[in-house]
Design a protein around this motif. Sequence first.
Motif, mmCIF file in Angstrom:
data_model
loop_
_atom_site.group_PDB
_atom_site.id
_atom_site.type_symbol
_atom_site.label_atom_id
_atom_site.label_comp_id
_atom_site.label_asym_id
_atom_site.label_seq_id
_atom_site.Cartn_x
_atom_site.Cartn_y
_atom_site.Cartn_z
ATOM 1 N N GLY A 33 0.805 -1.209 0.000
ATOM 2 C CA GLY A 33 0.000 0.000 0.000
ATOM 3 C C GLY A 33 0.841 1.264 0.000
ATOM 4 O O GLY A 33 1.854 1.364 0.690
ATOM 5 N N LEU A 34 0.413 2.255 -0.763
ATOM 6 C CA LEU A 34 1.131 3.515 -0.873
ATOM 7 C C LEU A 34 1.304 4.190 0.480
ATOM 8 O O LEU A 34 2.364 4.715 0.796
ATOM 9 N N GLY A 35 0.259 4.186 1.302
ATOM 10 C CA GLY A 35 0.337 4.833 2.608
ATOM 11 C C GLY A 35 1.162 4.073 3.619
ATOM 12 O O GLY A 35 1.372 4.538 4.735
ATOM 13 N N LYS A 36 1.651 2.895 3.235
ATOM 14 C CA LYS A 36 2.400 2.047 4.160
ATOM 15 C C LYS A 36 3.865 1.917 3.763
ATOM 16 O O LYS A 36 4.554 1.013 4.243
ATOM 17 N N LEU A 37 4.359 2.807 2.905
ATOM 18 C CA LEU A 37 5.732 2.668 2.423
ATOM 19 C C LEU A 37 6.735 2.652 3.566
ATOM 20 O O LEU A 37 7.677 1.859 3.574
ATOM 21 N N VAL A 97 -2.811 2.276 -4.143
ATOM 22 C CA VAL A 97 -3.343 3.211 -3.149
ATOM 23 C C VAL A 97 -4.187 2.424 -2.152
ATOM 24 O O VAL A 97 -5.272 1.951 -2.488
ATOM 25 N N ASP A 98 -3.676 2.267 -0.939
ATOM 26 C CA ASP A 98 -4.399 1.502 0.072
ATOM 27 C C ASP A 98 -5.558 2.311 0.629
ATOM 28 O O ASP A 98 -5.544 3.540 0.645
ATOM 29 N N TRP A 99 -6.560 1.595 1.115
ATOM 30 C CA TRP A 99 -7.769 2.228 1.613
ATOM 31 C C TRP A 99 -7.520 2.993 2.906
ATOM 32 O O TRP A 99 -8.129 4.014 3.162
ATOM 33 N N GLY A 100 -6.583 2.512 3.703
ATOM 34 C CA GLY A 100 -6.372 3.114 5.018
ATOM 35 C C GLY A 100 -5.856 4.530 4.961
ATOM 36 O O GLY A 100 -6.534 5.475 5.374
ATOM 37 N N CYS A 101 -4.635 4.736 4.459
ATOM 38 C CA CYS A 101 -4.040 6.069 4.431
ATOM 39 C C CYS A 101 -3.861 6.615 3.017
ATOM 40 O O CYS A 101 -3.990 7.820 2.798
ATOM 41 N N GLY A 102 -3.556 5.731 2.078
ATOM 42 C CA GLY A 102 -3.274 6.196 0.726
ATOM 43 C C GLY A 102 -4.396 7.009 0.107
ATOM 44 O O GLY A 102 -4.149 7.986 -0.608
ATOM 45 N N ARG A 103 -5.618 6.644 0.409
ATOM 46 C CA ARG A 103 -6.763 7.336 -0.197
ATOM 47 C C ARG A 103 -6.912 8.765 0.323
ATOM 48 O O ARG A 103 -7.637 9.569 -0.260
ATOM 49 N N HIS A 104 -6.223 9.107 1.416
ATOM 50 C CA HIS A 104 -6.294 10.446 1.966
ATOM 51 C C HIS A 104 -5.256 11.385 1.349
ATOM 52 O O HIS A 104 -5.256 12.580 1.642
ATOM 53 N N PHE A 105 -4.365 10.859 0.514
ATOM 54 C CA PHE A 105 -3.313 11.689 -0.042
ATOM 55 C C PHE A 105 -3.896 12.749 -0.979
ATOM 56 O O PHE A 105 -4.731 12.454 -1.826
ATOM 57 N N TYR A 109 4.656 11.322 8.815
ATOM 58 C CA TYR A 109 5.628 10.678 7.940
ATOM 59 C C TYR A 109 4.964 10.053 6.712
ATOM 60 O O TYR A 109 5.429 9.059 6.183
ATOM 61 N N LYS A 110 3.846 10.618 6.288
ATOM 62 C CA LYS A 110 3.165 10.095 5.111
ATOM 63 C C LYS A 110 3.261 11.125 3.996
ATOM 64 O O LYS A 110 2.706 12.217 4.072
ATOM 65 N N GLY A 111 3.993 10.810 2.976
ATOM 66 C CA GLY A 111 4.123 11.687 1.831
ATOM 67 C C GLY A 111 4.814 10.934 0.720
ATOM 68 O O GLY A 111 5.605 10.026 0.973
ATOM 69 N N VAL A 112 4.533 11.321 -0.500
ATOM 70 C CA VAL A 112 5.148 10.641 -1.634
ATOM 71 C C VAL A 112 5.162 11.587 -2.820
ATOM 72 O O VAL A 112 4.278 12.443 -2.974
ATOM 73 N N ALA A 113 6.187 11.487 -3.633
ATOM 74 C CA ALA A 113 6.269 12.243 -4.874
ATOM 75 C C ALA A 113 6.001 11.276 -6.013
ATOM 76 O O ALA A 113 6.610 10.207 -6.090
ATOM 77 N N VAL A 114 5.073 11.657 -6.883
ATOM 78 C CA VAL A 114 4.670 10.789 -7.988
ATOM 79 C C VAL A 114 5.274 11.295 -9.285
ATOM 80 O O VAL A 114 5.143 12.482 -9.625
#
Length: 251
Positions: free
Chosen positions: A145-149, A171-179, A203-208
Amino acid sequence: MPIVSSVSRLLGAFLFAIVMTPAFAGWDETPEVAWKGYLSDCQGFQQVVNNVQNGVMTTRQAMNRVDSLNHTLYVHRDHLAQANLASPEYARCENVIAQAFEIRNKEEEVLVAELQQQYFKDQAEHQESPEYKRARALGFSDVGGLGKLKELAEDSETDGEDYLKTLMITVDWGCGRHFRAVQYVKPYVIYTAHPDEGNCAIYKGVAVLGGEMVERGDTIDQEAVFQYVGWKKLEGPDGFPIDIRVVKVLK
């Protein structure tokens, strides 16, 4: 994160915990106080044995109760006087404690077997899931999951960065969907979770890289499949440089 990974760690953590001698911080106490505490523990162990024999307590409950009593038992034993250790009452209590541990250890074997069975069941179900099959078809070892990297990298038994590169990222349902998109730093779109999202914003962030152009505040594409690239230093939303994980969109 993969179901199998979380279940495997749960099983591993439990197996580690049950083979370790309780490592609680000891405290100083007089032999008299230790003896009173030991006899109190002994009474607790006796009650466990009686309750199981009378059908008042299940063996699973007994296992938990024995583990709880064992925490203080170790400390009290260490402070007993030699006269206490040589007494008939100590011998009687040690016999009772042994009976309680026999009940506990047999139930432990049942619990470990249950956890192992659940692990293999979850593993089989996960490997039959569409997400897993899609990941394998794309050449990945698993799906994460994206939010779990951050968690996936920390929990991996291999080097975290290398492990992430083996995963198909969704994109995981837990955190990724909030990005939400917060900044465009050509050719990257930086996504992060709003502070109101609680733990998802820590600590949740990602560059696409390679995604479609979006507006500030737009949600991340929940249908996209990403491949992990690694760390990149980019200009953050406040103008200061940040180290951020980068994923690229698979075309």
